[in-house]
Design a protein around this motif. Sequence first.
Motif, PDB file in Angstrom:
ATOM      1  N   UNK A  91     -23.713  16.996 -23.310  1.00 50.95           N
ATOM      2  CA  UNK A  91     -22.369  17.143 -22.742  1.00 50.95           C
ATOM      3  C   UNK A  91     -22.186  18.476 -22.040  1.00 50.95           C
ATOM      4  N   UNK A  92     -23.069  19.439 -22.313  1.00 52.56           N
ATOM      5  CA  UNK A  92     -22.876  20.779 -21.748  1.00 52.56           C
ATOM      6  C   UNK A  92     -24.035  21.236 -20.871  1.00 52.56           C
ATOM      7  N   UNK A  93     -25.106  20.445 -20.808  1.00 48.71           N
ATOM      8  CA  UNK A  93     -26.292  20.928 -20.105  1.00 48.71           C
ATOM      9  C   UNK A  93     -26.086  21.061 -18.602  1.00 48.71           C
ATOM     10  N   UNK A  94     -25.242  20.220 -18.008  1.00 44.95           N
ATOM     11  CA  UNK A  94     -25.014  20.299 -16.569  1.00 44.95           C
ATOM     12  C   UNK A  94     -24.324  21.615 -16.222  1.00 44.95           C
ATOM     13  N   UNK A  95     -24.852  22.298 -15.259  1.00 43.29           N
ATOM     14  CA  UNK A  95     -24.227  23.529 -14.780  1.00 43.29           C
ATOM     15  C   UNK A  95     -24.691  24.794 -15.453  1.00 43.29           C
ATOM     16  N   UNK A  96     -25.510  24.681 -16.497  1.00 41.94           N
ATOM     17  CA  UNK A  96     -25.950  25.877 -17.207  1.00 41.94           C
ATOM     18  C   UNK A  96     -27.312  26.342 -16.695  1.00 41.94           C
ATOM     19  N   UNK A  97     -27.377  27.617 -16.368  1.00 41.60           N
ATOM     20  CA  UNK A  97     -28.648  28.214 -15.962  1.00 41.60           C
ATOM     21  C   UNK A  97     -29.532  28.507 -17.167  1.00 41.60           C
ATOM     22  N   UNK A  98     -28.931  28.825 -18.288  1.00 42.39           N
ATOM     23  CA  UNK A  98     -29.682  29.125 -19.499  1.00 42.39           C
ATOM     24  C   UNK A  98     -28.759  29.366 -20.669  1.00 42.39           C
ATOM     25  N   UNK A  99     -29.315  29.256 -21.878  1.00 44.71           N
ATOM     26  CA  UNK A  99     -28.554  29.429 -23.120  1.00 44.71           C
ATOM     27  C   UNK A  99     -29.399  30.223 -24.099  1.00 44.71           C
ATOM     28  N   UNK A 100     -28.751  31.072 -24.872  1.00 51.79           N
ATOM     29  CA  UNK A 100     -29.382  31.750 -26.004  1.00 51.79           C
ATOM     30  C   UNK A 100     -28.552  31.469 -27.255  1.00 51.79           C
ATOM     31  N   UNK A 101     -29.232  31.295 -28.388  1.00 53.58           N
ATOM     32  CA  UNK A 101     -28.556  31.064 -29.659  1.00 53.58           C
ATOM     33  C   UNK A 101     -28.757  32.293 -30.539  1.00 53.58           C
ATOM     34  N   UNK A 102     -27.655  32.775 -31.103  1.00 56.93           N
ATOM     35  CA  UNK A 102     -27.666  34.003 -31.908  1.00 56.93           C
ATOM     36  C   UNK A 102     -27.184  33.712 -33.330  1.00 56.93           C
ATOM     37  N   UNK A 103     -27.855  34.301 -34.299  1.00 54.83           N
ATOM     38  CA  UNK A 103     -27.389  34.291 -35.683  1.00 54.83           C
ATOM     39  C   UNK A 103     -26.588  35.563 -35.899  1.00 54.83           C
ATOM     40  N   UNK A 104     -25.279  35.410 -36.064  1.00 56.93           N
ATOM     41  CA  UNK A 104     -24.415  36.570 -36.248  1.00 56.93           C
ATOM     42  C   UNK A 104     -24.051  37.249 -34.953  1.00 56.93           C
TER      43      UNK A 104
END
Length: 200
Positions: free
Chosen positions: A126-139
Motif C-alpha cells: 500500500x505504500x511502496x509506490x512513490x518511495x525512493x527508499x525506506x529505513x527501519x529503526x529500532x528506537x
Amino acid sequence: MTEQEPAESSDEISPRHRSYRGRLLVATPLLGGGPFYRSVVVVLDHDAGGALGVILNQPLDATVAEVLPEWSTLVSSPTAVFSGGPVSTDSALAVGVLRDGDDPPAGWREMYDRVGLVDLDLPSRAVEAGLRGVRVFAGYAGWSPGQLESEIAEGSWVVVDSFDEDLLSPNPEALWRQVLRRQGGDLAMLSTYPDDPQLN
C-alpha cells in the motif's frame, strides 16, 4: 544526554530558538562513548516541546527480513534494522524518502521536504509506490525542551545540512567521516580524529 521522550506539544518553536528539523547532528568527541559515539542523527521534528531524530549510521545485526519480512523488499541496502537511538528501543520506526514528483503514499506522515514516517501497520504494497527508499529503526533519539540547544551550545554536536543520500547511504558506517569531510575546513580535519587519541 538523558534518554527522555520530548514532551507532546503542537506549539511552534519560539522566535528566539531555531528549529533544526531536517538538519544533521554530527557527534563531536565531547560525546565520548555510549549510543551517540560518532553518530550522525537526522532531526525529524523540533519545536517548543523538544526534538526527535534517528541515528543514521548504526546498523544492527538483525535484518528487516527477520523482524518485518513483508517490508524486506522495500528497504534500502544495507537491509539491516538500524539503532535509531536509546528511546523506545523495543518499537520500530520506518523513515522513507519520496521520489521526486510522486505523491505521498497511504500512511505517509511528512517530516520535512521529501522525508517522512511510513506506517508499518499498513501492508507494504500500500505504500511502496512513490518511495525512493525506506529505513527501519529500532528506537529513536529524543530531547526535552531546550536540551538539544544546550548540547549544541556546549559543542557536543555540529549541525550541518542533510541530503536524502545520507538517510539512504549504502555505506552507513562511513557516514560520520563523509559528512564531516564534505564540510571542509576544521570540520573536515575533525573527520581524521583517532578512535583513541591516546594511541595517536
